[in-house]
Design an enzyme around this catalytic site. Structure first.
Site, PDB file in Angstrom:
ATOM      1  N   CYS A   4     -45.940 163.479  14.797  1.00 34.05           N
ATOM      2  CA  CYS A   4     -46.778 162.606  14.317  1.00 34.05           C
ATOM      3  C   CYS A   4     -47.700 162.869  15.769  1.00 34.05           C
ATOM      4  O   CYS A   4     -47.575 162.045  16.719  1.00 34.05           O
ATOM      5  CB  CYS A   4     -47.181 161.824  13.500  1.00 34.05           C
ATOM      6  SG  CYS A   4     -48.030 161.010  13.404  1.00 34.05           S
ATOM      7  N   CYS A  34     -50.224 160.258  15.979  1.00 35.80           N
ATOM      8  CA  CYS A  34     -49.104 159.237  16.295  1.00 35.80           C
ATOM      9  C   CYS A  34     -48.830 158.565  17.694  1.00 35.80           C
ATOM     10  O   CYS A  34     -49.336 158.260  18.444  1.00 35.80           O
ATOM     11  CB  CYS A  34     -48.115 158.300  15.433  1.00 35.80           C
ATOM     12  SG  CYS A  34     -48.295 159.213  13.579  1.00 35.80           S
ATOM     13  N   ASP A  35     -48.842 159.734  17.832  1.00 35.23           N
ATOM     14  CA  ASP A  35     -47.898 159.999  19.569  1.00 35.23           C
ATOM     15  C   ASP A  35     -48.677 160.706  20.217  1.00 35.23           C
ATOM     16  O   ASP A  35     -48.317 160.823  21.182  1.00 35.23           O
ATOM     17  CB  ASP A  35     -46.003 160.595  19.861  1.00 35.23           C
ATOM     18  CG  ASP A  35     -45.124 159.991  18.592  1.00 35.23           C
ATOM     19  OD1 ASP A  35     -45.468 158.015  18.369  1.00 35.23           O
ATOM     20  OD2 ASP A  35     -44.858 160.188  17.457  1.00 35.23           O
TER      21      ASP A  35
HETATM   22  C1  LIG Z   1     -41.909 159.731  14.365  1.00 34.64           C
HETATM   23  C2  LIG Z   1     -42.851 159.562  13.514  1.00 34.64           C
HETATM   24  C3  LIG Z   1     -43.519 158.695  14.094  1.00 34.64           C
HETATM   25  C4  LIG Z   1     -45.137 158.001  13.733  1.00 34.64           C
HETATM   26  N1  LIG Z   1     -45.633 156.885  13.850  1.00 34.64           N
HETATM   27  C5  LIG Z   1     -47.164 156.437  13.700  1.00 34.64           C
HETATM   28  C6  LIG Z   1     -47.710 155.419  14.421  1.00 34.64           C
HETATM   29  O1  LIG Z   1     -47.514 155.202  15.324  1.00 34.64           O
HETATM   30  N2  LIG Z   1     -49.125 155.487  12.581  1.00 34.64           N
HETATM   31  C7  LIG Z   1     -49.028 155.386  11.946  1.00 34.64           C
HETATM   32  O2  LIG Z   1     -49.855 155.427  11.089  1.00 34.64           O
HETATM   33  N3  LIG Z   1     -47.467 156.405  11.243  1.00 34.64           N
HETATM   34  C8  LIG Z   1     -47.135 156.882  11.738  1.00 34.64           C
HETATM   35  N4  LIG Z   1     -46.022 157.603  11.790  1.00 34.64           N
HETATM   36  C9  LIG Z   1     -46.534 158.004   9.925  1.00 34.64           C
HETATM   37  C10 LIG Z   1     -45.348 157.276   9.518  1.00 34.64           C
HETATM   38  O3  LIG Z   1     -44.370 156.156   9.490  1.00 34.64           O
HETATM   39  C11 LIG Z   1     -45.996 157.408   7.368  1.00 34.64           C
HETATM   40  O4  LIG Z   1     -46.728 157.852   6.956  1.00 34.64           O
HETATM   41  C12 LIG Z   1     -45.594 155.782   6.794  1.00 34.64           C
HETATM   42  O5  LIG Z   1     -44.461 155.323   7.062  1.00 34.64           O
HETATM   43  C13 LIG Z   1     -45.677 156.193   4.989  1.00 34.64           C
HETATM   44  O6  LIG Z   1     -44.601 155.395   4.851  1.00 34.64           O
HETATM   45  P1  LIG Z   1     -44.024 155.317   3.474  1.00 34.64           P
HETATM   46  O7  LIG Z   1     -43.748 153.981   2.626  1.00 34.64           O
HETATM   47  O8  LIG Z   1     -45.384 156.405   1.871  1.00 34.64           O
HETATM   48  O9  LIG Z   1     -43.159 156.356   3.030  1.00 34.64           O
HETATM   49  P2  LIG Z   1     -42.129 156.032   4.036  1.00 34.64           P
HETATM   50  O10 LIG Z   1     -41.691 155.616   5.460  1.00 34.64           O
HETATM   51  O11 LIG Z   1     -41.266 157.465   4.334  1.00 34.64           O
HETATM   52  O12 LIG Z   1     -40.737 155.592   3.598  1.00 34.64           O
HETATM   53  C14 LIG Z   1     -40.019 155.744   2.464  1.00 34.64           C
HETATM   54  C15 LIG Z   1     -39.305 154.810   1.963  1.00 34.64           C
HETATM   55  O13 LIG Z   1     -38.386 154.821   0.190  1.00 34.64           O
HETATM   56  C16 LIG Z   1     -36.921 155.267   1.400  1.00 34.64           C
HETATM   57  N5  LIG Z   1     -36.311 155.862   0.096  1.00 34.64           N
HETATM   58  C17 LIG Z   1     -36.538 157.252  -0.328  1.00 34.64           C
HETATM   59  N6  LIG Z   1     -35.813 158.175  -1.061  1.00 34.64           N
HETATM   60  C18 LIG Z   1     -35.406 157.119  -1.561  1.00 34.64           C
HETATM   61  C19 LIG Z   1     -34.178 156.452  -2.806  1.00 34.64           C
HETATM   62  N7  LIG Z   1     -33.880 157.459  -3.960  1.00 34.64           N
HETATM   63  N8  LIG Z   1     -33.874 155.310  -2.736  1.00 34.64           N
HETATM   64  C20 LIG Z   1     -34.106 154.501  -1.964  1.00 34.64           C
HETATM   65  N9  LIG Z   1     -34.800 154.163  -1.309  1.00 34.64           N
HETATM   66  C21 LIG Z   1     -35.215 155.281  -0.879  1.00 34.64           C
HETATM   67  C22 LIG Z   1     -36.770 155.646   2.035  1.00 34.64           C
HETATM   68  O14 LIG Z   1     -35.168 155.535   2.707  1.00 34.64           O
HETATM   69  C23 LIG Z   1     -37.713 154.983   3.038  1.00 34.64           C
HETATM   70  O15 LIG Z   1     -37.401 153.610   3.956  1.00 34.64           O
HETATM   71  C24 LIG Z   1     -45.281 158.214  12.428  1.00 34.64           C
HETATM   72  C25 LIG Z   1     -44.329 158.836  11.508  1.00 34.64           C
HETATM   73  C26 LIG Z   1     -42.981 159.321  11.956  1.00 34.64           C
HETATM   74  C27 LIG Z   1     -42.135 160.564  11.508  1.00 34.64           C
END
Ligand SMILES: Cc1cc2nc3c(=O)[nH]c(=O)nc-3n(C[C@H](O)[C@H](O)[C@H](O)COP(=O)(O)OP(=O)(O)OC[C@H]3O[C@@H](n4cnc5c(N)ncnc54)[C@H](O)[C@@H]3O)c2cc1C
Length: 319
Positions: free
Chosen positions: A148, A151-152
């Protein structure tokens, strides 16, 4: 941690909830906060052992408004605690593996094997960055390996970095990193040309800080505390060589975690919704990185979760 269920507490779990949220990260926990605060019985089901999904893999978050700097783990815990204050229940270590839209239940496996019935379902399962699967990749995530740039990027100010990939996101992120932070960016691509849009290609080719290595595959990431060098393989000359670098940004695609949901999706598997986050299936919403949207960040996922939680609750009030 009163509302976190582990196996012994299974008896406390209800069979039916007003709102069931799948995924306990930015989108899911914001959705749960909004639904629970609107006095809806809300259950969040999360397959990991704790909250935060992708956020929990992030070392430092410094682009969430109002919070100058926080570890990903702390922010994840804060989201979960906040949802619980309003009564949302969170079930960890439990994966939803099947959804029945006509009878309105989800089936889980893991710590709790059960059918949970919902009135409204919110899919917040996020997405997973594709990995190269090479030595050193997992070891150096957050220590020089990133998926990302937004982010980084700031952590790589005046550093020499490598970007892996040849599509739009790789070139876009390479330009972003070169324009804003890095001293130099080397794009490593295994083919002999990019598949990104021509306009991006032009910008990359003309950028003073960007070098390009075609026909080159990343084989290993090396270092002590942080990334120090990479091993590359030229698939035209069959030459293997080592190169010093401060960081490796990998942009070879994302996989939305949406396989089990039979709702309308785009060609890449992202769920399509209207502006209230409603999918094409009645009473089913989607929010965050699993949804077809533009900016995949914590703030946007949280905002979409809020919208889904709010409209799911409002529809229940109107029924
Ligand atoms: C290394 C890294 C660094 C990042 N740094 C930043 C940053 O500094 N700032 C920023 O704004 N964004 C950052 N991002 C992006 C940000 O983390 C994501 O955009 C955000 O987390 C998305 O949130 P979400 O809730 O949509 O999904 P996710 O965070 O992907 O969470 C989805 C959740 O659903 C769960 N899940 C999936 N399928 C199932 C299932 N079938 N049953 C039960 N549970 C399930 C997963 O285990 C997970 O916990 C970063 C991403 C990465 C990978």
């Amino acid at each position: 941690m009163t509302n976190v269920f582990f196996p012994k507490q299974e008896a406390k779990i209800k069979n039916e909830y007003d709102v069931i949220v799948i995924g306990a990260s930015a989108a899911g926990l914001s959705a749960a906060l909004y639904a629970a605060r609107n006095k809806k019985n809300t259950l969040v089901i999360e397959k990991n052992g704790g909250p935060g999904g992708q956020i929990s893999t992030t070392w430092i978050v410094e682009d969430y408004p109002g919070i100058k700097s926080i570890t990903g783990q702390e922010l994840s815990n804060a989201f979960a605690e906040h949802a619980k204050i309003f009564g949302a229940e969170i079930l960890y270590g439990t994966e939803v593996f099947n959804v029945n839209f006509s009878e309105k239940y989800v089936e889980t496996k893991g710590l709790v094997n059960k059918r949970f019935f919902y009135k409204k379902l919110i899919i917040a399962t996020g997405s997973v960055h594709k990995k190269l699967g090479i030595k050193g990749e997992n070891e150096f995530i957050g220590k020089g390996v990133s998926y990302c740039a937004v982010c980084d990027g700031p952590f790589f100010t005046n550093k020499d970095i490598v970007v892996v990939g040849g599509g739009n996101s790789a070139l876009d992120e390479a330009l972003y990193l070169a324009n804003n932070f890095a001293r130099s960016v080397t794009i490593v691509h295994r083919r002999d040309k990019f598949r990104a849009d021509k306009i991006l290609q032009e910008r990359v080719f003309n950028h003073k800080k960007i070098k390009i290595m075609f026909n080159t595959e990343l084989k290993e990431i090396k270092g002590r505390e942080t990334v120090e060098s990479i091993v590359l393989f030229n698939n035209k000359t069959n030459e293997t060589f080592e190169m010093k670098t401060d960081g490796v940004f990998i942009f070879i695609g994302l996989n939305p975690a949406t396989e089990i949901f039979n709702v309308e999706k785009d060609e890449n598997g992202y769920i399509i919704t209207d502006e209230k986050m409603r999918t094409n299936v009645k009473d089913v919403f989607a929010a965050g990185d699993c949804r077809k949207n533009q900016l995949k960040q914590i703030i946007t996922a949280a905002a979409e979760g809020a919208i889904a939680g709010y409209y799911a609750s409002r529809e229940l009030d109107e029924q």
